[in-house]
Design a protein around this motif. Structure first.
Motif, mmCIF file in Angstrom:
data_model
loop_
_atom_site.group_PDB
_atom_site.id
_atom_site.type_symbol
_atom_site.label_atom_id
_atom_site.label_comp_id
_atom_site.label_asym_id
_atom_site.label_seq_id
_atom_site.Cartn_x
_atom_site.Cartn_y
_atom_site.Cartn_z
ATOM 1 N N UNK A 1 0.841 -1.199 0.000
ATOM 2 C CA UNK A 1 0.000 0.000 0.000
ATOM 3 C C UNK A 1 0.874 1.246 0.000
ATOM 4 N N UNK A 2 0.563 2.185 -0.889
ATOM 5 C CA UNK A 2 1.264 3.465 -0.962
ATOM 6 C C UNK A 2 0.298 4.570 -0.543
ATOM 7 N N UNK A 3 0.712 5.349 0.451
ATOM 8 C CA UNK A 3 -0.134 6.416 0.957
ATOM 9 C C UNK A 3 0.340 6.804 2.352
ATOM 10 N N UNK A 4 -0.460 7.548 3.093
ATOM 11 C CA UNK A 4 -1.781 8.039 2.679
ATOM 12 C C UNK A 4 -1.695 9.344 1.892
ATOM 13 N N UNK A 5 -2.700 9.569 1.068
ATOM 14 C CA UNK A 5 -2.921 10.843 0.395
ATOM 15 C C UNK A 5 -4.107 11.501 1.088
ATOM 16 N N UNK A 6 -3.947 12.718 1.532
ATOM 17 C CA UNK A 6 -5.060 13.443 2.124
ATOM 18 C C UNK A 6 -5.888 14.054 1.004
ATOM 19 N N UNK A 7 -7.167 13.681 0.961
ATOM 20 C CA UNK A 7 -8.084 14.187 -0.055
ATOM 21 C C UNK A 7 -9.111 15.098 0.604
ATOM 22 N N UNK A 8 -9.360 16.238 -0.038
ATOM 23 C CA UNK A 8 -10.432 17.142 0.381
ATOM 24 C C UNK A 8 -11.283 17.420 -0.849
ATOM 25 N N UNK A 9 -12.572 17.052 -0.782
ATOM 26 C CA UNK A 9 -13.426 17.106 -1.974
ATOM 27 C C UNK A 9 -14.698 17.892 -1.707
ATOM 28 N N UNK A 10 -15.064 18.735 -2.666
ATOM 29 C CA UNK A 10 -16.339 19.444 -2.663
ATOM 30 C C UNK A 10 -17.088 19.059 -3.931
#
Length: 250
Positions: free
Chosen positions: A158-167
């Motif tokens: 597993x590669x990450x984490x990526x912080x995602x912020x979505x609207x």
């Protein structure tokens, strides 16, 4: 296969936080979660992204309600999509989509099979030393073996984490736009996207022309708010996975 929906994506460079604020305004709620990708462990050790290079993406999204695990083929061809995977379907908790994917790095077909999970169920699969292939279900496994026969899910990391912020459904002029910011490994990206669905009277040419008009509208709406469009041809997925794989080697 009928006409496919078109997802149009434009990437934004520079001040991602400022761009997100300029495009989102103050009315649209932000949904935050963490994203992980699975890659071939031995490939990562050699500086390679073998799944991504083979057109296969395995993505975990964790947080903000339900989790999901997506197996995606991008790019793919109609000829690859055989058996039950030659047309979209939804049988909860599974959703199978086929669509055109338009972005700076080209226009391709993509097919994705998502499995929704209760919140927190997928977290164990991305822990250090865990097997990210464990939660891949029988239908997702069948999808890959039927439509990407040279790919095996053995020895993943597993590669990450990526912080995602979505609207979602942010009004920009007469468009409803999804905005998603990613942050990982010192990189920051913002993507704006819209979808164009086929209409009953569409043929391939009408759908293409309508999608191209919407692409121009999206670019104009972004630029009108003082935001700079990226001209980098690599996808944000490729760029962030390259950085995360390099960090994993270090």
């Amino acid at each position: 296969m009928d006409l496919l929906p078109v997802e149009i994506k434009v990437n934004i460079e520079g001040d991602v936080a400022g761009a997100l604020s300029a495009l989102r305004g103050s009315q649209s709620a932000l949904m935050t979660r963490h994203i992980w990708f699975a890659e071939d462990r031995e490939g990562v050790a050699r500086g390679k992204l073998l799944l991504l290079e083979g057109g296969v993406i395995v993505r975990f999204r964790i947080g903000a309600g339900r989790d999901d695990l997506v197996v995606k083929l991008r790019p793919c061809t109609r000829e690859q999509l055989v058996g039950r995977f030659d047309a979209p379907f939804e049988v909860k908790p599974l959703t199978y989509k086929i669509e055109e994917d338009w972005s700076t790095n080209g226009r391709v077909m993509a097919a994705s099979l998502a499995h929704d999970h209760p919140h927190g169920v997928l977290a164990a699969a991305v822990e250090p030393g865990a097997d990210p292939s464990a939660p891949i279900d029988a239908v997702q496994d069948q999808f890959v073996h039927a439509c990407a026969r040279d790919v095996e899910f053995d020895g993943l990391v597993a590669l990450g984490p990526i912080l995602s912020a979505k609207a979602e459904d942010v009004p920009l002029d007469d468009l409803e736009v999804d905005l998603e910011a990613w942050s990982a490994a010192g990189l920051h990206f913002l993507e704006a996207s819209v979808r164009v669905k086929p209409k009953d009277d569409d043929d391939a040419e009408k759908l293409r022309e309508r999608a191209e008009r919407k692409l121009r509208k999206l670019e104009e709406a972004v630029l009108a708010r003082g935001v700079t469009l990226s001209e980098v041809p690599d996808s944000k997925t490729h760029r962030v996975l390259t950085a995360l794989a390099a960090a994993a080697q270090g």
